[in-house]
Design a protein around this motif. Structure first.
Motif, mmCIF file in Angstrom:
data_model
loop_
_atom_site.group_PDB
_atom_site.id
_atom_site.type_symbol
_atom_site.label_atom_id
_atom_site.label_comp_id
_atom_site.label_asym_id
_atom_site.label_seq_id
_atom_site.Cartn_x
_atom_site.Cartn_y
_atom_site.Cartn_z
ATOM 1 N N GLN A 110 11.325 16.748 -42.944
ATOM 2 C CA GLN A 110 10.474 15.617 -42.572
ATOM 3 C C GLN A 110 9.688 15.073 -43.755
ATOM 4 N N LEU A 111 9.749 15.749 -44.874
ATOM 5 C CA LEU A 111 8.862 15.462 -45.991
ATOM 6 C C LEU A 111 8.917 14.008 -46.444
ATOM 7 N N MET A 112 10.082 13.445 -46.599
ATOM 8 C CA MET A 112 10.202 12.099 -47.140
ATOM 9 C C MET A 112 9.753 11.032 -46.147
ATOM 10 N N THR A 113 9.540 11.394 -44.897
ATOM 11 C CA THR A 113 9.059 10.426 -43.899
ATOM 12 C C THR A 113 7.676 10.823 -43.390
ATOM 13 N N SER A 114 6.928 11.577 -44.185
ATOM 14 C CA SER A 114 5.658 12.123 -43.718
ATOM 15 C C SER A 114 4.476 11.157 -43.831
ATOM 16 N N HIS A 115 4.665 9.988 -44.473
ATOM 17 C CA HIS A 115 3.552 9.040 -44.605
ATOM 18 C C HIS A 115 3.210 8.466 -43.233
ATOM 19 N N VAL A 116 1.913 8.466 -42.913
ATOM 20 C CA VAL A 116 1.431 8.031 -41.606
ATOM 21 C C VAL A 116 0.442 6.881 -41.792
ATOM 22 N N ASP A 117 0.518 5.907 -40.912
ATOM 23 C CA ASP A 117 -0.397 4.766 -40.924
ATOM 24 C C ASP A 117 -1.831 5.242 -40.648
ATOM 25 N N PRO A 118 -2.828 4.715 -41.373
ATOM 26 C CA PRO A 118 -4.216 5.151 -41.165
ATOM 27 C C PRO A 118 -4.749 4.949 -39.743
ATOM 28 N N ASP A 119 -4.177 4.042 -38.996
ATOM 29 C CA ASP A 119 -4.626 3.811 -37.625
ATOM 30 C C ASP A 119 -3.946 4.726 -36.616
ATOM 31 N N SER A 120 -2.991 5.516 -37.069
ATOM 32 C CA SER A 120 -2.257 6.421 -36.189
ATOM 33 C C SER A 120 -3.110 7.636 -35.837
ATOM 34 N N PRO A 121 -2.953 8.177 -34.634
ATOM 35 C CA PRO A 121 -3.697 9.399 -34.292
ATOM 36 C C PRO A 121 -3.224 10.618 -35.095
ATOM 37 N N ASP A 122 -2.049 10.522 -35.733
ATOM 38 C CA ASP A 122 -1.532 11.621 -36.555
ATOM 39 C C ASP A 122 -2.120 11.636 -37.962
ATOM 40 N N TYR A 123 -2.858 10.595 -38.329
ATOM 41 C CA TYR A 123 -3.469 10.502 -39.657
ATOM 42 C C TYR A 123 -4.468 11.641 -39.809
ATOM 43 N N ASP A 124 -4.363 12.391 -40.902
ATOM 44 C CA ASP A 124 -5.244 13.544 -41.081
ATOM 45 C C ASP A 124 -5.923 13.514 -42.447
ATOM 46 N N ILE A 125 -6.687 14.539 -42.735
ATOM 47 C CA ILE A 125 -7.471 14.607 -43.967
ATOM 48 C C ILE A 125 -6.582 14.557 -45.207
ATOM 49 N N LEU A 126 -5.386 15.125 -45.140
ATOM 50 C CA LEU A 126 -4.504 15.109 -46.314
ATOM 51 C C LEU A 126 -3.972 13.709 -46.581
ATOM 52 N N ASP A 127 -3.687 12.950 -45.521
ATOM 53 C CA ASP A 127 -3.302 11.544 -45.697
ATOM 54 C C ASP A 127 -4.462 10.773 -46.312
ATOM 55 N N ASP A 128 -5.662 11.078 -45.861
ATOM 56 C CA ASP A 128 -6.871 10.438 -46.380
ATOM 57 C C ASP A 128 -7.030 10.728 -47.875
ATOM 58 N N ILE A 129 -6.802 11.960 -48.265
ATOM 59 C CA ILE A 129 -6.906 12.349 -49.681
ATOM 60 C C ILE A 129 -5.884 11.595 -50.516
ATOM 61 N N LEU A 130 -4.641 11.576 -50.059
ATOM 62 C CA LEU A 130 -3.584 10.887 -50.805
ATOM 63 C C LEU A 130 -3.819 9.381 -50.877
ATOM 64 N N ASP A 131 -4.291 8.786 -49.780
ATOM 65 C CA ASP A 131 -4.515 7.342 -49.765
ATOM 66 C C ASP A 131 -5.681 6.917 -50.658
ATOM 67 N N SER A 132 -6.677 7.762 -50.798
ATOM 68 C CA SER A 132 -7.844 7.377 -51.601
ATOM 69 C C SER A 132 -7.792 7.914 -53.030
ATOM 70 N N PHE A 133 -6.783 8.697 -53.357
ATOM 71 C CA PHE A 133 -6.722 9.336 -54.670
ATOM 72 C C PHE A 133 -6.782 8.342 -55.821
ATOM 73 N N ARG A 134 -5.888 7.362 -55.837
ATOM 74 C CA ARG A 134 -5.786 6.472 -56.998
ATOM 75 C C ARG A 134 -7.040 5.614 -57.195
ATOM 76 N N ALA A 135 -7.738 5.323 -56.132
ATOM 77 C CA ALA A 135 -8.994 4.578 -56.286
ATOM 78 C C ALA A 135 -10.123 5.511 -56.733
ATOM 79 N N ASN A 136 -10.202 6.681 -56.122
ATOM 80 C CA ASN A 136 -11.310 7.596 -56.421
ATOM 81 C C ASN A 136 -11.196 8.279 -57.771
ATOM 82 N N ILE A 137 -10.001 8.436 -58.292
ATOM 83 C CA ILE A 137 -9.829 9.159 -59.559
ATOM 84 C C ILE A 137 -10.568 8.454 -60.701
#
Length: 185
Positions: free
Chosen positions: A31-58
């Motif tokens: 499932q790895l290559m299809t693991s990206h989840v939309d931020p509005d999805s109930p499956d969105y978790d802290i790790l998605d949050d970390i990955l989505d904000s990484f490039r801005a926060n770095i």
């Protein structure tokens, strides 16, 4: 411009010290290559949050912590930075790792050198509280988090299907979030 804080600041969860142990979904390698989840999805978790904000926060040297979820976000960003550094070739003429090589290297590194808040070598002790008697529980959570984050990072690095990591992600390997690095361990 302020840094991006975790979307999970208002989420009720258990904390160890001030490290929020938010739940996250486990992905299988298939499932790895299809693991990206939309931020509005109930499956969105802290790790998605970390990955989505990484490039801005770095880009930030300062980060105001608004809650325990931000501590988890900070640790995740530092781990991604370390992962990107590990994937850089030692010499310019060395080839970049393949998807499988990157996955093996990062997942094996996820188990190594886990220093917890409160330990002398932990670089952010001024922001994190010691886990006290729950140190083993926090170590287990961090290990699982690092393993899953490494897998999801690899999925994003190799998402274009060329077999080479994205130069747009690897460009951040030299940046240090908050001027610290986990590689000091």
């Amino acid at each position: 411009m302020p840094a991006y804080h975790s979307r999970f600041l208002e989420t009720e969860c258990q904390s160890i010290g001030n490290f929020a142990t938010l739940p996250f979904r486990q992905t299988k390698d298939a499932q790895l290559m299809t693991s990206h989840v939309d931020p509005d999805s109930p499956d969105y978790d802290i790790l998605d949050d970390i990955l989505d904000s990484f490039r801005a926060n770095i880009m930030f040297r300062n980060f105001k912590i608004d809650g325990n979820a931000d501590c988890t976000l900070i640790y995740g960003i530092l781990w991604i930075s370390e992962c990107l550094r590990m994937l850089q070739p030692e010499k310019p003429q060395d080839p970049l790792p393949t998807l499988n090589q990157a996955l093996v290297k990062l997942r094996s590194s996820a188990h190594e050198n886990i220093v917890l808040p409160g330990d002398a070598k932990f670089p952010l002790n001024q922001y994190f509280q010691s886990p006290g008697s729950a140190a083993d529980q926090l170590r287990t959570y961090i290990t699982q988090m690092r393993m899953e984050l490494a897998g999801r990072l690899v999925a994003r690095l190799y998402a274009d299907g060329t077999g080479k990591p994205s130069k747009w992600w690897l460009a951040f390997s030299k940046r240090k979030f908050m001027s610290v690095s986990l590689s000091a361990f």
